[in-house]
Design an enzyme around this catalytic site. Structure first.
Site, PDB file in Angstrom:
ATOM      1  N   ILE A   1       2.873  -6.080 -38.608  1.00 29.26           N
ATOM      2  CA  ILE A   1       1.291  -5.053 -38.861  1.00 29.26           C
ATOM      3  C   ILE A   1       0.527  -5.834 -40.059  1.00 29.26           C
ATOM      4  CG2 ILE A   1       2.334  -3.250 -40.529  1.00 29.26           C
ATOM      5  CD1 ILE A   1       0.223  -3.050 -37.290  1.00 29.26           C
TER       6      ILE A   1
ATOM      7  N   ASP B   1       8.483   5.708 -33.313  1.00 30.48           N
ATOM      8  CA  ASP B   1       7.321   4.687 -33.616  1.00 30.48           C
ATOM      9  C   ASP B   1       6.416   4.275 -32.887  1.00 30.48           C
ATOM     10  OD1 ASP B   1       6.763   2.951 -36.134  1.00 30.48           O
ATOM     11  OD2 ASP B   1       6.457   1.126 -34.561  1.00 30.48           O
TER      12      ASP B   1
ATOM     13  N   SER C   1       5.385  -8.297 -51.635  1.00 27.23           N
ATOM     14  CA  SER C   1       6.387  -8.764 -50.854  1.00 27.23           C
ATOM     15  C   SER C   1       7.241  -9.583 -51.295  1.00 27.23           C
ATOM     16  CB  SER C   1       5.609  -8.918 -49.473  1.00 27.23           C
ATOM     17  OG  SER C   1       6.802  -9.461 -48.661  1.00 27.23           O
ATOM     18  N   ARG C   2       8.746  -9.218 -51.114  1.00 19.74           N
ATOM     19  CA  ARG C   2       9.748 -10.158 -51.714  1.00 19.74           C
ATOM     20  C   ARG C   2       9.460 -11.183 -51.201  1.00 19.74           C
ATOM     21  NH1 ARG C   2      14.931  -6.155 -49.869  1.00 19.74           N
ATOM     22  NH2 ARG C   2      13.623  -5.691 -47.868  1.00 19.74           N
TER      23      ARG C   2
ATOM     24  N   LYS D   1       1.355   4.673 -40.240  1.00 24.70           N
ATOM     25  CA  LYS D   1       1.667   5.563 -39.762  1.00 24.70           C
ATOM     26  C   LYS D   1       3.183   5.087 -39.391  1.00 24.70           C
ATOM     27  CE  LYS D   1       2.434   2.993 -35.722  1.00 24.70           C
ATOM     28  NZ  LYS D   1       3.800   3.059 -35.158  1.00 24.70           N
TER      29      LYS D   1
END
Length: 313
Positions: free
Chosen positions: A14, A168, A36-37, A90
């Site tokens: 996303i 979702d 971010s990892r 969201k």
């Protein structure tokens, strides 16, 4: 006005499909860091630890959180404690309680927080709301059917507790319904179809109570191959309306409508979300409407659980 520096946390599908293009195209924003990892964005400073980013970049005013809902609370709390404004993909959290807690934290800290509902920014939602004003509702039917393998490939979190499953995408429909209806509705019954190897539903059927007695229902399904359906059909005492393609297309009494030129001044759901966030930051305002999430919570509370065949990716 100078662009607002923002950090994007959670560089997944996303973020790459929607958030990054919207930020890059906007004069309101400067994408100054990512967290971010594993993933990075070319030309943008990357961190693999959120607290480290907050300490290293006090110049970044805003963080936009794009990771799945379960871990999001701790990130949002840390950002607010550091005096940063927070934008939430969201659903805004894993539970209503934590969302209320975050709003209270933001108010106490004097920072903005925004629970985003991107489908409310679809091209024809505002036009649908305007047409419905003053009309008596007789029925509303949500049909939200898509192929989870196409839209959420490999996203195992969606099948884990807190991942919402079919809700979702289904919460997108509920965000539109709660935006365009003048009167509040609430869940009256819920049927949840849950695969034997999952913790969240792959399909759901809901009925709602409307103050007028109008029939309101929703059919959500993650198993739809072929044509995909994101439709809301409404009947009133003065005609009928159909919002389709997730709110991008509007038909009234069988005639396709076009948006006014002013409605299209800013193209796209996520560009409009980020324009909203820029305004909230400059006004130090808060937008934490949780009504779509409340309907999902009620659906789980009232849900009759039906076991169905295992889900195979």
């Amino acid at each position: 006005m100078m662009a607002i520096k923002i950090a994007l946390a959670g560089i997944g599908k996303i973020a790459r499909d929607q958030h990054i293009p919207a930020l890059v195209a906007s004069s309101d924003w400067e994408l100054a860091a990512t967290v971010s990892r594993h993933a990075t964005v070319d030309g943008v400073e990357a961190f693999d630890d959120f607290e480290a980013m907050l300490k290293a970049r006090p110049d970044i005013e805003v963080v936009s959180l794009c990771m799945p809902p379960v871990p999001r609370f701790d990130y949002a709390r840390a950002a607010i404690a550091a005096g940063r404004h927070v934008m939430l993909e969201k659903p805004p959290g894993a539970t209503l309680s934590e969302c209320h807690a975050l709003e209270a934290m933001a108010r106490n800290a004097g920072v903005s927080i925004y629970a985003t509902w991107h489908s409310r920014e679809a091209a024809m939602v505002a036009s649908a709301k305007a047409w419905l004003a003053g009309k008596a509702l007789t029925s509303l039917v949500v049909t939200w059917k898509e192929d989870v393998r196409k839209w959420h490939p490999g996203q195992t979190w969606i099948w884990q507790a807190g991942g919402l499953g079919v809700f979702d995408p289904g919460i997108n429909a509920l965000s539109i319904v709660t935006e365009i209806l003048a009167d509040p509705i609430h869940v009256a019954s819920s049927e949840l179809l849950i695969p034997e190897n999952c913790e969240t539903p792959i399909a759901a059927n809901l009925t709602f109570t409307h103050p007028s007695g109008a029939q309101v229902s929703a059919e959500l399904d993650f198993r739809k191959e072929g044509d995909q359906f994101w439709n809301i059909a409404i009947e009133t005492d003065q005609g009928n309306l159909v919002l389709s393609e997730g709110g991008a297309t509007l038909s009234i009494n069988g005639e396709t409508q076009t948006a006014a030129s002013s409605d299209n001044a800013l193209q796209g759901e996520y560009p409009r979300l980020y324009a909203n966030m820029a305004r909230l930051v400059r006004e130090r305002a808060i937008d934490m409407d949780l009504s779509p999430m409340a309907h999902v919570a009620d659906a789980f509370l009232l849900g009759k659980r039906i076991s169905v065949e295992p889900f195979i990716e």
